[in-house]
Design a protein around this motif. Sequence first.
Motif, short mmCIF file in Angstrom:
data_model
loop_
_atom_site.label_atom_id
_atom_site.label_comp_id
_atom_site.label_asym_id
_atom_site.label_seq_id
_atom_site.Cartn_x
_atom_site.Cartn_y
_atom_site.Cartn_z
N SER A 142 0.80 -1.23 0.00
CA SER A 142 0.00 0.00 0.00
C SER A 142 0.83 1.27 0.00
N ILE A 143 2.15 1.16 0.10
CA ILE A 143 2.98 2.37 0.19
C ILE A 143 4.04 2.43 -0.92
N LEU A 144 3.90 1.59 -1.93
CA LEU A 144 4.86 1.62 -3.03
C LEU A 144 4.72 2.92 -3.82
N PRO A 145 5.82 3.51 -4.26
CA PRO A 145 5.74 4.73 -5.07
C PRO A 145 5.32 4.40 -6.49
N GLN A 146 4.90 5.42 -7.24
CA GLN A 146 4.55 5.22 -8.64
C GLN A 146 5.77 4.74 -9.40
N GLY A 147 5.59 3.70 -10.21
CA GLY A 147 6.69 3.14 -10.97
C GLY A 147 7.47 2.07 -10.23
N GLY A 148 7.23 1.95 -8.92
CA GLY A 148 7.87 0.90 -8.14
C GLY A 148 6.96 -0.30 -8.03
N CYS A 149 7.52 -1.48 -8.08
CA CYS A 149 6.68 -2.68 -7.95
C CYS A 149 7.49 -3.80 -7.31
N ILE A 150 6.78 -4.76 -6.76
CA ILE A 150 7.41 -5.95 -6.18
C ILE A 150 7.44 -7.03 -7.26
N LEU A 151 8.63 -7.52 -7.55
CA LEU A 151 8.79 -8.65 -8.47
C LEU A 151 8.91 -9.90 -7.63
N ALA A 152 8.01 -10.85 -7.86
CA ALA A 152 8.02 -12.09 -7.08
C ALA A 152 7.59 -13.24 -7.99
N GLY A 153 8.09 -14.44 -7.69
CA GLY A 153 7.69 -15.60 -8.46
C GLY A 153 8.87 -16.47 -8.85
N LEU A 154 8.64 -17.34 -9.84
CA LEU A 154 9.64 -18.30 -10.23
C LEU A 154 10.86 -17.66 -10.88
N SER A 155 10.67 -16.50 -11.50
CA SER A 155 11.80 -15.87 -12.20
C SER A 155 12.73 -15.13 -11.26
N ALA A 156 12.27 -14.84 -10.04
CA ALA A 156 13.09 -14.13 -9.05
C ALA A 156 13.25 -15.03 -7.82
N ASP A 157 14.51 -15.28 -7.45
CA ASP A 157 14.75 -16.16 -6.30
C ASP A 157 14.15 -15.59 -5.02
N LEU A 158 14.11 -14.25 -4.94
CA LEU A 158 13.56 -13.57 -3.76
C LEU A 158 12.66 -12.45 -4.23
N PRO A 159 11.59 -12.13 -3.48
CA PRO A 159 10.80 -10.95 -3.85
C PRO A 159 11.63 -9.68 -3.66
N VAL A 160 11.64 -8.83 -4.67
CA VAL A 160 12.41 -7.58 -4.60
C VAL A 160 11.55 -6.42 -5.06
N VAL A 161 11.82 -5.25 -4.51
CA VAL A 161 11.12 -4.04 -4.92
C VAL A 161 11.99 -3.35 -5.97
N ILE A 162 11.44 -3.19 -7.17
CA ILE A 162 12.22 -2.62 -8.26
C ILE A 162 11.59 -1.34 -8.77
N LYS A 163 12.41 -0.52 -9.38
CA LYS A 163 11.95 0.66 -10.11
C LYS A 163 12.10 0.35 -11.58
N VAL A 164 11.00 0.35 -12.30
CA VAL A 164 11.00 -0.03 -13.71
C VAL A 164 11.71 1.05 -14.53
N ASP A 165 12.60 0.62 -15.40
CA ASP A 165 13.33 1.56 -16.25
C ASP A 165 12.38 2.28 -17.20
N PRO A 166 12.73 3.50 -17.60
CA PRO A 166 11.90 4.22 -18.58
C PRO A 166 11.97 3.56 -19.96
N ILE A 167 10.92 3.75 -20.73
CA ILE A 167 10.91 3.30 -22.12
C ILE A 167 10.74 4.54 -23.00
N SER A 168 11.09 4.40 -24.25
CA SER A 168 11.04 5.55 -25.15
C SER A 168 9.61 6.05 -25.29
N ALA A 169 9.45 7.32 -25.56
CA ALA A 169 8.12 7.95 -25.61
C ALA A 169 7.21 7.27 -26.62
N GLU A 170 7.75 6.82 -27.75
CA GLU A 170 6.90 6.24 -28.79
C GLU A 170 6.39 4.85 -28.41
#
Length: 628
Positions: free
Chosen positions: A585-613
Amino acid sequence: MRNQITNNNLVAESILKIGSVSEVKGKTIIVKVDKNKNAPHLLYNGRILKNVSVGSYIKIGKGYNEIIGKIEGEFISEDKNLDNNNYTNHKNLIKRFLNVTLVGYIENNVFRQGLKELPLIDNECYLLNDIEFNCIHSFAQPEDDKIKLGTLLNETNTSIEIGVDKLFASHIGIFGNTGSGKSYTLSKVYCELLSKYKDNENFKKNAKFILIDFNGEYAVEKDNDNIIIDKEHKNRFFLSTSKSDKDKFPIPESEVNDLTFWSILLKATDQTQKPFLNSSLFKNSLVEHTKTEDGIKSLIYNTVALIITQGGKNLDKDFHIFFLDELLKLNNSTRILPNIKAIRTRLKSGLKIAYGYYVLEEINSKDNADEFIRKLKEIIFTTNVDLQKINAFIKIRLQIIINYFEVITKGYYSKEHIGPLYNRLESKYNEINRVFVVTNEDKIISNLKPVVVINLNDVNVEMKKIVPLVICKYYYEFFKRNNLNREKYLNIIVDEAHNILSRNSIRESETWKDYRLETFEEIIKEGRKFGVFLTLSSQRPYDISDTIISQLHNYFLHRLINNKDIEAIGRTVSYLDRISFDSLSILPQGGCILAGLSADLPVVIKVDPISAENKPHNETIVLSAKWK
């Protein structure tokens, strides 16, 4: 030289050592912090290091084994054994303890999830050095194909890369309130993947991504539409139930000749309306006769003759004209019976009732029945039928019209029972005919590019539930039949998935709701065997079936405010630890928790920007810029 290295290691260990194990309770342990390690930062090799805190990791040394734990809480207690006369600072009275959950171990510079053994009392605990920290945040092997999604939220120097196989050979869930960044994350994930493989011929041949776009965020009617991926690598379908000049999505005839499809579309009841639909679709005389011009003429003639010769007193006297009126409506939208209006006019003016008997152009059905029938047949068979314009939808509508007037005339059904369904036929037919086109099955798959975006922004609420179901069901069944060797790959991406996976919808019958959920539950349970995977994005995980959410393998969790949504995640997602769950409930905009089989541990990440188009078309309006 060797002594110098040993001394350096001892210095590093003394600085990074933060305490020792004081209690072991299964995978949860208590660590007593050294009194000189209670500062928020430590100085090491000219660098300022963060000291231990809730959410960080520590290393526990047990002989040659290095066990990794995550700090989930801390507490203090008074040191009752300290000699009160000897302490120089009241802080020395306090002992600091950490609640640590064991999460894995490091072996040959590789982090392994799970435990081989537990620590012992008095095992020393250390902060992680840079190599160890990066080790537990490396979620892909060096030889793996991987994509970079972003960085750790609190350690922006640490990149987060995910193995392509671990992430995309799985079902993915992206959840978060509106404005939290979930659409951006979805775009980023697939932009990175498609950019990596888009020019590879095997990728073009073997991969398909179908994106169901409810709100028009991922496809816009512009020449420079490069959302997620360049325009030349995708097909875009802008469907509409209100406009006839929009795109139509191709489906095979087998999907149209489906009782469940029409039962759902026309909201058929199980007891009476569904059996009527079944006979309309599959009665042999109807199916065979609607294939030829003479067969259609025979069906029209037989129906008119049946109404005139066998119609009971309960029928309207102009019931045969009502039948021709329905054919006229069909012709107005299809042009398959170009002269049906002239035939209706001729029968309307030439067919009268005299003394209880029909008279057709002065031929009395009582005195000259054979001549009456011959004349009626002659008139009906002047009907022109344009077979070239008849598609599967028109054919079925014609079969339903003819069967309706036949069963009502024979008294098999009453108007009160099947009339409501029949009255819905015209409007539903128009809607379905505007969004789908029947195509040869071989051409459907081969003609599509790797990415297919289906924009449902101009589709009404009812059809927004039906269209994705039809498309997803067809592609799943196709791969189920034809991809047993799993050479091909299909990823069905559903944005705003609560629109079709809601378990609480009151707009529909329980039968339709059960069918819809069972279809997607089968895809998520069995699809992996046939190379079919789901990606679901939603702002209301509470509305989605628990079965579906619990079967997802990887999660991107953005900020969630509603308690029921948070409870749904806690109830169904097994990969979260308590710290991650509490931070939803307190994650900032653009921040998310990555969890599951692809990540050994749940981590809070900041998603990189993508190009405007490549960004989705969902930017929040800047009011001040519009109003100045």
